[in-house]
Design a protein around this motif. Structure first.
Motif, PDB file in Angstrom:
ATOM      1  N   ARG A 718       0.744  -1.466   0.125  1.00 17.23           N
ATOM      2  CA  ARG A 718       0.544  -0.159   0.635  1.00 17.23           C
ATOM      3  C   ARG A 718       0.712   1.296  -0.005  1.00 17.23           C
ATOM      4  N   LEU A 719       0.825   2.491  -1.349  1.00 22.13           N
ATOM      5  CA  LEU A 719       1.732   2.974  -1.448  1.00 22.13           C
ATOM      6  C   LEU A 719       1.315   4.115  -0.202  1.00 22.13           C
ATOM      7  N   HIS A 720      -0.241   4.214  -0.951  1.00 18.49           N
ATOM      8  CA  HIS A 720      -0.535   6.063   0.013  1.00 18.49           C
ATOM      9  C   HIS A 720      -2.257   4.897   0.615  1.00 18.49           C
ATOM     10  N   ASN A 721      -1.704   5.883   1.939  1.00 19.37           N
ATOM     11  CA  ASN A 721      -3.207   5.212   2.667  1.00 19.37           C
ATOM     12  C   ASN A 721      -4.141   6.302   3.668  1.00 19.37           C
ATOM     13  N   ARG A 722      -4.360   6.828   2.132  1.00 22.24           N
ATOM     14  CA  ARG A 722      -5.947   8.107   3.253  1.00 22.24           C
ATOM     15  C   ARG A 722      -4.983   9.267   3.997  1.00 22.24           C
ATOM     16  N   THR A 723      -3.831   9.343   3.812  1.00 18.81           N
ATOM     17  CA  THR A 723      -2.952  10.551   4.029  1.00 18.81           C
ATOM     18  C   THR A 723      -3.373  11.947   3.401  1.00 18.81           C
ATOM     19  N   GLY A 724      -2.812  12.668   4.163  1.00 15.49           N
ATOM     20  CA  GLY A 724      -2.672  14.167   3.609  1.00 15.49           C
ATOM     21  C   GLY A 724      -4.705  14.686   3.767  1.00 15.49           C
ATOM     22  N   SER A 725      -4.461  16.152   2.898  1.00 13.54           N
ATOM     23  CA  SER A 725      -5.503  16.605   2.849  1.00 13.54           C
ATOM     24  C   SER A 725      -5.834  17.055   1.069  1.00 13.54           C
ATOM     25  N   SER A 726      -6.170  18.647   1.615  1.00 15.49           N
ATOM     26  CA  SER A 726      -5.707  18.955  -0.144  1.00 15.49           C
ATOM     27  C   SER A 726      -4.803  19.523  -0.804  1.00 15.49           C
ATOM     28  N   ALA A 727      -3.953  19.873   0.019  1.00 14.34           N
ATOM     29  CA  ALA A 727      -2.735  20.401   0.215  1.00 14.34           C
ATOM     30  C   ALA A 727      -1.495  19.999  -1.267  1.00 14.34           C
ATOM     31  N   ASP A 728      -2.726  18.736  -1.253  1.00 11.11           N
ATOM     32  CA  ASP A 728      -1.211  18.389  -2.284  1.00 11.11           C
ATOM     33  C   ASP A 728      -1.426  17.195  -3.171  1.00 11.11           C
ATOM     34  N   ASN A 729      -1.458  17.104  -4.635  1.00 11.60           N
ATOM     35  CA  ASN A 729      -1.794  16.163  -5.130  1.00 11.60           C
ATOM     36  C   ASN A 729      -0.887  14.740  -4.797  1.00 11.60           C
ATOM     37  N   ILE A 730      -1.030  13.527  -4.937  1.00 14.81           N
ATOM     38  CA  ILE A 730      -0.148  12.299  -5.444  1.00 14.81           C
ATOM     39  C   ILE A 730       0.796  12.283  -6.518  1.00 14.81           C
ATOM     40  N   ILE A 731       1.832  13.289  -6.410  1.00 10.25           N
ATOM     41  CA  ILE A 731       2.594  13.128  -7.484  1.00 10.25           C
ATOM     42  C   ILE A 731       4.538  12.537  -6.995  1.00 10.25           C
ATOM     43  N   THR A 732       4.781  11.495  -7.242  1.00 13.93           N
ATOM     44  CA  THR A 732       6.332  11.115  -6.378  1.00 13.93           C
ATOM     45  C   THR A 732       5.871   9.672  -6.950  1.00 13.93           C
ATOM     46  N   TRP A 733       7.418   9.214  -6.527  1.00 20.07           N
ATOM     47  CA  TRP A 733       8.451   7.884  -6.504  1.00 20.07           C
ATOM     48  C   TRP A 733       7.937   7.405  -5.541  1.00 20.07           C
ATOM     49  N   TYR A 734       7.880   6.544  -5.209  1.00 23.78           N
ATOM     50  CA  TYR A 734       7.660   5.756  -3.766  1.00 23.78           C
ATOM     51  C   TYR A 734       8.944   4.426  -4.153  1.00 23.78           C
ATOM     52  N   ASP A 735       9.873   4.584  -3.561  1.00 22.76           N
ATOM     53  CA  ASP A 735      10.690   5.034  -1.913  1.00 22.76           C
ATOM     54  C   ASP A 735      12.031   6.490  -2.345  1.00 22.76           C
ATOM     55  N   ILE A 736      11.937   6.403  -3.808  1.00 27.23           N
ATOM     56  CA  ILE A 736      12.660   7.571  -3.832  1.00 27.23           C
ATOM     57  C   ILE A 736      13.101   8.850  -3.110  1.00 27.23           C
ATOM     58  N   GLU A 737      10.954   9.308  -3.391  1.00 31.03           N
ATOM     59  CA  GLU A 737      11.110  10.378  -2.775  1.00 31.03           C
ATOM     60  C   GLU A 737      10.064  10.371  -1.955  1.00 31.03           C
ATOM     61  N   THR A 738       9.099   9.445  -1.661  1.00 32.43           N
ATOM     62  CA  THR A 738       8.350   8.761  -0.610  1.00 32.43           C
ATOM     63  C   THR A 738       7.937   7.676   0.101  1.00 32.43           C
ATOM     64  N   ALA A 739       8.329   7.452   1.149  1.00 26.47           N
ATOM     65  CA  ALA A 739       8.344   6.576   1.465  1.00 26.47           C
ATOM     66  C   ALA A 739       6.688   5.982   1.924  1.00 26.47           C
ATOM     67  N   CYS A 740       6.670   4.656   1.673  1.00 32.85           N
ATOM     68  CA  CYS A 740       4.888   4.272   1.512  1.00 32.85           C
ATOM     69  C   CYS A 740       4.049   4.048   2.685  1.00 32.85           C
ATOM     70  N   ASP A 741       3.073   4.500   2.890  1.00 35.77           N
ATOM     71  CA  ASP A 741       2.392   4.442   4.275  1.00 35.77           C
ATOM     72  C   ASP A 741       2.342   3.013   4.452  1.00 35.77           C
ATOM     73  N   GLY A 742       2.359   1.633   3.659  1.00 43.21           N
ATOM     74  CA  GLY A 742       2.158   0.590   4.222  1.00 43.21           C
ATOM     75  C   GLY A 742       0.176   0.258   4.628  1.00 43.21           C
ATOM     76  N   PRO A 743       0.756  -0.941   4.927  1.00 41.57           N
ATOM     77  CA  PRO A 743       1.071  -2.265   5.306  1.00 41.57           C
ATOM     78  C   PRO A 743       2.025  -2.660   4.145  1.00 41.57           C
ATOM     79  N   GLY A 744       3.573  -2.842   4.415  1.00 45.94           N
ATOM     80  CA  GLY A 744       4.040  -3.671   3.259  1.00 45.94           C
ATOM     81  C   GLY A 744       4.762  -2.100   2.889  1.00 45.94           C
ATOM     82  N   LEU A 745       6.432  -2.790   1.844  1.00 47.23           N
ATOM     83  CA  LEU A 745       7.317  -2.103   2.048  1.00 47.23           C
ATOM     84  C   LEU A 745       7.624  -2.182   0.609  1.00 47.23           C
TER      85      LEU A 745
END
Length: 889
Positions: A718-745
């Motif tokens: 699971r890369l993104h698990n309902r975190t954050g709000s309206s501030a940003d879109n999800i535009i990123t590399w997992y794990d190069i830029e952003t760690a996974c929310d999990g579960p899982g790595l």
């Protein structure tokens, strides 16, 4: 009483009658009053400053003066019934009796006239406003007392300013008129203006008639100083300015008391508009001597600046060919610039972490500029040299001249709203400038709404905004230098809450220390410290995510500020350590172009053809060292430096990576947990060393979104698990830029077989927001035995797996790939939905490696089976896996 001086005075007594009481307390005065009036009798004891009595003395028996009249006029201005200052006026007294005495007193007039006729005339010029007392009398008659007012009259004024040498008109000249004799240092001008086109100027309104002092100032000309009289009606007063010669100022800059010469910067400002005219510097190697360029005769302000000395602002008037101005400077703890970022913005609401509007109980406070002024005042009392500027007027080019820049927003709800402000701050800290940035809304606007990602990463070093109204500041790192040097800070700094921006909790980046967190939100930053190197003695950036003014205890507040600046200015050890090693590029003949960087600090080196690198200038501390090159997977090592040592043989081996991208442009349906799915077929087979996943999703509220990827071996992360709000879109590399929310790595995929169908699943789990999956992709790294060699069946996987069959659904034939990390007994069988075994695809002892089985849709007797859903079960040792197979004929 003896020795009392008794005086009798009145209009008809001139001079006054005086006698002194004798031993019996008797004074004898003979009064021969010519007029019927009330005389004044005053007694004052000799040597005293006050009267011991004052009594009236009525002169009776006089005849009433018949038909008295008083008239006044000023012929020059056509004024009747009054006089005006500075103009000759006429006072006429009349009676029906022949013979008349007239007195006039007040407003600068003291006159007497005696006439044998029934008319008396006084001509005189008053000098002030007020009332003139006029008395008509004749011996044997009662006096008649009246008054004549002295009133204002006005005139208009225009003129032209020219060059007295050439006659050319001069625009932009400052012209001011003062009441004659006025002290211009303390009194305001009657009017001041600036000459316009053609050199013309005028008083903005009619002005009072009278004498004036005139001043005209223009750079490059001698100051003009003259007097004139403004009359009633239209007045014209032309001004001619004489061009100024030039002079040179020289002197020395030294330390007060010691005389030690100082290298200082001397900025020369014109006194009329405080614009920078010239600049020079003193030379400590030449005794602190300096010399200016030629300066036109004028009044200047010399601003003398030197690191760790109080800035001197010295008025210098150049009116000779050579001038000498020596400067003595007082040492200071540091030269600081306070920038007031105050737009005065007041928000009526603020969004929470779900985008909801927050409401606080209370009335928004006013005066957001208070924090900047309080910070500046506190720093001045602590012995620092402080300059204060506004965000709109500050020049970023001067920031490096200061030891620390303090950007203060207070509780302003529109801080750093101008993109140039953020860019300037980013550039300043990129150049290793020391910064204290203050204000809760700074973090909210940057990390939440409206969102300034680059500023958030580069200057604030925070991951997200968390909460408003966060309580009191609580000490989270009691041994941190900022908490202990030079003051031991209290465990709690009590806050008051009056507006958004007063108490904001921030989630910092991983390289930021939280010295103070919040009583209501433990572990979330209130005082955050970012250090650009490993030396703990000092730091580069401190972020107060609160309004400085609203720390209740002003003494503790100043101690916090004192510690903060001391920490930013603390001396650091000499960076003598280094890290060296070699980087090998798998499959390449030469190894140049690999960037090896050490964090914190960001120092780096690039490998040569042999792969060698050296990173020097490192402080003692623990570093994360990363080797990277385009087309290869990164590799990281943790290295500790102690005692300025050189750490050698930190070697890396980088393996090739392959990227696969897909742009489905699929809408994400609102509040639909089943979501959408997209697929990438990876044709290259091999045991993977690493996997990274790129995601480009725009969504109006990313806190609603779940994103998962699944490998061909059915491992799900699971890369993104309902975190954050309206501030940003999800535009990123997992794990190069952003760690996974999990579960899982993402490391869960290491050791799996790459070939097959990869799946991304995106779902929206709340109503009111939608988005789009634009692009997603994989970056797969391989060890050298498999990279670029196509489908390889001999490699050994890290664990058992049964990949999804391909194709699925199928009509005639489908393939299943399974892996064994070691030799073992295997069974691969097909079952129908009732659990009945249909056929066996593989059975027996198999060596470690990757194997393939296939099913043609027949049972164990070779008979075709019906279309439908079947299950393939894989058993090896104690491992079991099942896949669904869809047969469609």
């Amino acid at each position: 009483m003896t020795d009392v001086v008794v005086t009798i005075d009145g209009w008809g007594i001139d001079p006054a009658l005086v006698d002194t009481t004798d031993l019996l307390g008797v004074a004898t005065i003979t009064v021969d009053a010519p007029y019927g009036e009330i005389l004044t009798v005053v007694g004052r004891e000799i040597g005293q400053a006050y009267d011991c009595f004052e009594e009236p003395l009525v002169v009776t028996g006089a005849t009433v003066l018949p038909s008295p009249q008083i008239e006044a006029s000023v012929d020059a201005v056509g004024l009747v019934g009054a006089l005006t200052p500075y103009y000759l006026g006429t006072i006429i007294g009349r009676t029906s009796h022949s013979g008349l005495d007239m007195f006039a007193s007040g407003c600068g007039i003291d006159a007497f006239v005696s006439s044998s006729a029934d008319t008396a005339l006084i001509e005189d010029t008053p000098t002030s406003l007020g009332n003139i007392t006029v008395v008509l009398s004749y011996p044997g008659y009662e006096i008649y007392e009246g008054s004549v007012p002295v009133v204002e009259v006005y005139g208009t004024l225009t003129g032209t300013v020219t060059n007295a040498s050439t006659g050319d008109s001069l625009a932009g000249v400052a012209v001011s008129f003062f009441t004659a004799g006025a002290d211009t240092a303390v009194e305001d001008p009657v009017f001041e203006t600036t000459s316009g086109a053609g050199g013309s100027y005028s008083a903005p309104d009619s002005i009072l008639v009278g004498p004036y002092d005139v001043y005209a100032v223009e750079f490059g000309y001698l100051a003009f100083d003259a007097s004139t009289f403004v009359s009633v009606g239209a007045n014209v007063y032309d001004i001619g300015l004489t061009p100024a010669p030039s002079g040179v100022v020289s002197g020395t800059v030294t330390e007060v008391g010691t005389g030690r010469p100082i290298t200082a910067t001397i900025d020369i400002y014109r006194s009329d508009d405080m614009s920078l005219y010239s600049q020079t510097s003193s030379d400590s190697l030449a005794g602190g001597a300096y010399t200016t360029a030629a300066l036109p005769y004028f009044a200047y302000v010399f601003r003398v600046r030197a690191s760790h000395f109080m800035t001197q602002n010295i008025p210098v008037t150049v009116d000779e060919a050579t001038e000498t101005e020596n400067v003595e400077m007082v040492p200071t703890e540091g030269n600081l610039l306070v920038i007031d970022d105050d737009t005065g913005g007041k928000a009526t609401a603020k969004r929470g972490d779900k985008g909801e509007w927050l409401v606080f109980d209370g009335t928004p406070t006013s005066g957001t500029e208070k924090s900047a002024s309080i910070i500046a005042a506190d720093l001045a009392t602590l012995g620092y040299d402080v300059t204060t500027e506004t965000s709109a007027a500050t020049d970023p080019g001067t920031w490096p001249l200061y030891d620390v820049v303090i950007w203060s927003a207070g509780d302003d709800t529109q801080p750093v709203s101008v993109s140039a402000y953020r860019s300037n701050l980013n550039q300043y800290v990129a150049g290793l400038g020391k910064l204290l940035i203050e204000g809760g809304e700074v973090g909210y606007d940057a990390a939440s709404y409206p969102g300034y990602p680059n500023f958030t990463d580069t200057t604030l070093h925070v991951a997200s905004w968390a909460h408003d109204g966060s309580g009191n500041l609580t000490l989270a790192m009691p041994t941190h230098p900022l908490a202990t040097i030079p003051n031991i800070l209290p465990a709690t700094l009590t806050m008051t809450y009056g507006n958004y921006g007063d108490q904001d909790a921030m989630v910092p980046d991983g390289d930021v220390a939280i010295v103070f967190d919040w009583s209501s939100y433990s572990g979330q930053g209130g005082v955050l410290v970012y250090d650009d190197n490993a030396d703990p003695a000092s730091a580069q950036i401190v972020f107060y995510s609160f309004d400085y003014e609203n720390v209740t205890d002003s003494t503790a507040r100043k101690d916090l500020l004192d510690n903060t600046i001391a920490h930013l200015l603390a001396d650091e050890s000499s960076p003598d350590g280094s890290i060296s090693g070699n980087v090998e590029l798998s499959g390449q003949a030469t190894y140049e172009g690999v960037i090896v960087s050490a964090s914190p600090g960001g120092r780096s080196d690039t490998t040569d053809a042999s792969g060698d690198y050296l990173i020097d200038g490192l402080y003692d501390g623990v570093y994360s060292v990363t080797a990277s090159k385009t087309g290869f997977g990164d590799s990281t090592a943790v290295v500790a430096i102690a005692g300025g040592a050189t750490v050698t043989d930190v070697d890396f081996k980088l393996y090739p990576v392959f990227e696969y991208m897909d742009s489905p442009e699929m809408a994400i349906p609102d509040n639909t947990p089943t979501g959408i799915r997209a697929y990438i077929d990876v044709p290259l087979g091999g045991v993977m060393a690493s996997v990274d996943c790129y995601v480009d999703i725009t969504h109006s509220y990313k806190g609603d979104v779940i994103v998962e990827i699944t490998s061909p071996e059915s491992t799900t992360v699971r890369l993104h698990n309902r975190t954050g709000s309206s501030a940003d879109n999800i535009i990123t590399w997992y794990d190069i830029e952003t760690a996974c929310d999990g579960p899982g790595l993402m490391t869960d995929f290491a050791g799996e077989w790459s070939e097959g169908t990869w799946e991304i699943w995106v779902s929206d789990n709340a109503s009111g927001d939608t988005g789009t999956l634009h692009t997603w992709g994989l970056r797969i790294g391989f060890p050298p035995s498999t990279a670029g060699q196509g489908v390889i069946v001999s490699d050994i996987p890290a664990k058992h797996f049964l990949a999804r069959n391909r194709p699925n659904p199928f009509g005639q034939l489908t393939h299943l790939r399974f892996g064994l990390p070691r030799d073992g007994r295997v069974e691969v069988a097909v079952y129908d939905v009732t659990g009945r075994r249909v056929t066996v695809l593989a059975s027996g002892q198999y060596p470690a490696g990757i194997h393939t089985a296939q099913w043609d849709g027949t049972d164990s007797a070779g008979r075709p089976v019906a279309s439908g859903i079947y299950f393939c079960r894989f058993r090896a040792d104690d491992f079991t896996a099942t896949r669904s197979l869809v047969l469609m004929k």
